[in-house]
Design a protein around this motif. Structure first.
Motif, mmCIF file in Angstrom:
data_model
loop_
_atom_site.group_PDB
_atom_site.id
_atom_site.type_symbol
_atom_site.label_atom_id
_atom_site.label_comp_id
_atom_site.label_asym_id
_atom_site.label_seq_id
_atom_site.Cartn_x
_atom_site.Cartn_y
_atom_site.Cartn_z
ATOM 1 N N PHE A 71 0.831 -1.218 0.000
ATOM 2 C CA PHE A 71 0.000 0.000 0.000
ATOM 3 C C PHE A 71 0.866 1.268 0.000
ATOM 4 N N TYR A 72 2.109 1.127 0.492
ATOM 5 C CA TYR A 72 3.003 2.288 0.556
ATOM 6 C C TYR A 72 3.564 2.653 -0.817
ATOM 7 N N THR A 73 3.277 1.814 -1.822
ATOM 8 C CA THR A 73 3.806 2.135 -3.159
ATOM 9 C C THR A 73 2.835 3.020 -3.947
ATOM 10 N N LEU A 74 1.650 3.268 -3.371
ATOM 11 C CA LEU A 74 0.632 4.002 -4.132
ATOM 12 C C LEU A 74 1.055 5.447 -4.434
ATOM 13 N N GLY A 75 1.783 6.072 -3.489
ATOM 14 C CA GLY A 75 2.272 7.439 -3.720
ATOM 15 C C GLY A 75 3.242 7.460 -4.888
ATOM 16 N N SER A 76 4.192 6.523 -4.895
ATOM 17 C CA SER A 76 5.173 6.470 -5.995
ATOM 18 C C SER A 76 4.476 6.124 -7.305
ATOM 19 N N LEU A 137 -6.647 6.302 -4.211
ATOM 20 C CA LEU A 137 -6.228 5.127 -3.434
ATOM 21 C C LEU A 137 -5.125 5.509 -2.450
ATOM 22 N N HIS A 138 -4.183 6.353 -2.930
ATOM 23 C CA HIS A 138 -3.078 6.795 -2.061
ATOM 24 C C HIS A 138 -3.632 7.616 -0.887
ATOM 25 N N MET A 139 -4.599 8.467 -1.186
ATOM 26 C CA MET A 139 -5.194 9.278 -0.124
ATOM 27 C C MET A 139 -5.907 8.373 0.886
ATOM 28 N N ALA A 140 -6.601 7.349 0.380
ATOM 29 C CA ALA A 140 -7.299 6.419 1.279
ATOM 30 C C ALA A 140 -6.279 5.698 2.165
ATOM 31 N N ARG A 141 -5.153 5.315 1.589
ATOM 32 C CA ARG A 141 -4.111 4.621 2.378
ATOM 33 C C ARG A 141 -3.623 5.526 3.519
ATOM 34 N N THR A 142 -3.290 6.782 3.166
ATOM 35 C CA THR A 142 -2.758 7.674 4.202
ATOM 36 C C THR A 142 -3.840 7.969 5.252
ATOM 37 N N PHE A 143 -5.103 8.028 4.807
ATOM 38 C CA PHE A 143 -6.188 8.295 5.766
ATOM 39 C C PHE A 143 -6.362 7.115 6.730
ATOM 40 N N GLY A 146 -3.796 6.611 9.305
ATOM 41 C CA GLY A 146 -3.654 7.731 10.249
ATOM 42 C C GLY A 146 -2.459 8.620 9.944
ATOM 43 N N ALA A 147 -2.035 8.671 8.653
ATOM 44 C CA ALA A 147 -0.825 9.433 8.322
ATOM 45 C C ALA A 147 -1.089 10.941 8.271
ATOM 46 N N TYR A 148 -2.365 11.346 8.432
ATOM 47 C CA TYR A 148 -2.685 12.781 8.403
ATOM 48 C C TYR A 148 -2.452 13.430 9.762
ATOM 49 N N PRO A 151 3.054 14.334 13.129
ATOM 50 C CA PRO A 151 3.480 15.660 12.644
ATOM 51 C C PRO A 151 3.284 15.824 11.122
ATOM 52 N N ARG A 152 2.343 15.075 10.517
ATOM 53 C CA ARG A 152 2.258 15.072 9.050
ATOM 54 C C ARG A 152 1.056 15.865 8.514
ATOM 55 N N GLU A 153 0.478 16.740 9.372
ATOM 56 C CA GLU A 153 -0.722 17.476 8.931
ATOM 57 C C GLU A 153 -0.437 18.299 7.675
ATOM 58 N N ILE A 158 -0.861 19.586 1.808
ATOM 59 C CA ILE A 158 -0.231 19.630 0.480
ATOM 60 C C ILE A 158 -0.882 18.576 -0.417
ATOM 61 N N GLY A 159 -1.189 17.416 0.166
ATOM 62 C CA GLY A 159 -1.862 16.350 -0.577
ATOM 63 C C GLY A 159 -3.218 16.799 -1.094
ATOM 64 N N VAL A 160 -3.971 17.531 -0.268
ATOM 65 C CA VAL A 160 -5.291 18.009 -0.697
ATOM 66 C C VAL A 160 -5.125 18.951 -1.896
ATOM 67 N N ALA A 239 7.666 19.478 -2.530
ATOM 68 C CA ALA A 239 7.457 19.768 -1.102
ATOM 69 C C ALA A 239 6.950 18.521 -0.376
ATOM 70 N N HIS A 240 6.041 17.793 -1.033
ATOM 71 C CA HIS A 240 5.429 16.581 -0.470
ATOM 72 C C HIS A 240 6.518 15.533 -0.170
ATOM 73 N N LEU A 241 7.403 15.328 -1.133
ATOM 74 C CA LEU A 241 8.441 14.304 -0.963
ATOM 75 C C LEU A 241 9.510 14.753 0.038
ATOM 76 N N GLY A 248 9.630 10.772 7.592
ATOM 77 C CA GLY A 248 9.499 9.313 7.499
ATOM 78 C C GLY A 248 8.035 8.946 7.296
ATOM 79 N N THR A 249 7.783 7.652 7.036
ATOM 80 C CA THR A 249 6.388 7.251 6.819
ATOM 81 C C THR A 249 5.806 6.669 8.107
ATOM 82 N N THR A 250 4.481 6.707 8.176
ATOM 83 C CA THR A 250 3.783 6.192 9.353
ATOM 84 C C THR A 250 3.809 4.661 9.361
ATOM 85 N N ALA A 251 3.955 4.096 10.543
ATOM 86 C CA ALA A 251 3.873 2.632 10.644
ATOM 87 C C ALA A 251 2.414 2.215 10.448
#
Ligand code: HEM
Length: 268
Positions: A71-76, A137-143, A146-148, A151-153, A158-160, A239-241, A248-251
């Protein structure tokens, strides 16, 4: 008393052999070795003058949390879809003509006559749909992971913006073939924008480029589609990257639950 750091003992010569040069050993020079050596020399040359390797290492060699999955590959994947749009878009722009009288004919020329035109246009058309699906799909994964949260607000915000820009790309691109379907669908879309609170009517005028839908609308949509929004998307992805590399990414959530309960691999 400050701690003294002793210098490291010298490594014996035999344990520290110099790297083999092409042709060393059996006397034959392999073309691939020469190419590798040339590549390394060029990279070293650039790095000595820019120190870019530090930034590249900071960006690419990061620790990732346990449990990181597909699921972490959706952003890339979304990034890849964007690059596909950028590359195919450049080739389409070589033939496309954004004038009201020539647009339809130039799009027809790309499909029916230009070399690989149908393929490139198809890649761009289907790629746009793929990008929209991937971004959701990437947005759903981060949602759901709990990646929003802190400290990733900011990265969520930026994602929105990236989501809105991606939708703007789809909307402005749809008009460009300038056939009956794209013409009337865009009129409906612009009118929907006009129903928005406060800014709606102004947005409507801005998009149309005046009180009537016409030739100015097409060149305006083309400029937005091919200069303004892709530039903004590229900057926003930068900026996002940067924030992804910095924070880092959320566990995955189940990993966090395990950690809280004190269940580690040894205890499980
Ligand atoms: C053009 C669109 C986008 C691209 C190219 C993109 C790219 C990426 C990449 C490569 C990552 C790191 C790997 C990953 O977690 O998948 C990432 C992480 C993230 N993205 Fe996006 N993204 C985009 C749109 C969005 C949208 C629409 C949102 C939400 C509204 C969003 C929110 C986030 C968040 C919160 C993270 C951090 C994830 C974490 O810490 O686990 N992104 N993005």
């Amino acid at each position: 008393m400050p701690k003294l750091k002793l210098p490291a003992p010298p490594v014996p010569r035999k344990l520290n052999p110099a790297p083999k040069r092409p042709g060393q050993g059996n006397g034959k020079v392999k073309a691939t070795d020469v190419a590798k050596e040339a590549g390394t020399t060029v990279i070293d040359w650039v790095d000595e003058r820019t120190s870019l390797s530090g930034a590249a290492r900071w960006m690419m060699f990061r620790k990732v949390p346990k449990g990181t999955n597909w699921f972490y590959t959706l952003g890339s994947a979304t990034l890849f879809a964007f690059l596909n749009q950028a590359v195919t878009g450049v080739f389409l722009a070589m033939y496309y003509d954004p004038s009201a009288t020539r647009a339809y004919e130039s799009a027809r020329f790309i499909t029916n006559e230009a070399f690989l035109g149908e393929f490139v246009r198809g890649m761009h058309k289907w790629g746009s749909t793929v990008m929209v699906i991937l971004v959701f799909l990437h947005m759903a994964r981060t949602f759901f992971f709990g990646a929003y949260k802190y400290p990733r607000e900011l990265n969520w915000v930026i994602g929105v913006v990236l989501l809105i820009l991606t939708m703007t790309m789809s909307f402005t691109g749809y008009l460009l073939p300038f056939d009956q379907r794209s013409y009337w669908a865009t009129i409906v879309g612009v009118n929907i924008n006009g129903t928005g609170p406060l800014v709606g009517p102004y947005l409507n005028d801005f998009l149309r480029g005046g009180p009537e839908f016409g030739a100015t609308t097409l060149s305006r949509f083309y400029a937005i589609h091919m200069l303004l929004v892709p530039g903004a998307i590229a900057a926003m992805i930068g900026a996002h990257l940067y924030l992804v590399a910095k924070l880092g990414t959320t566990a995955p959530p189940w990993q966090k639950v395990e950690q809280k309960a004190g269940v580690t691999e040894e205890h499980a």
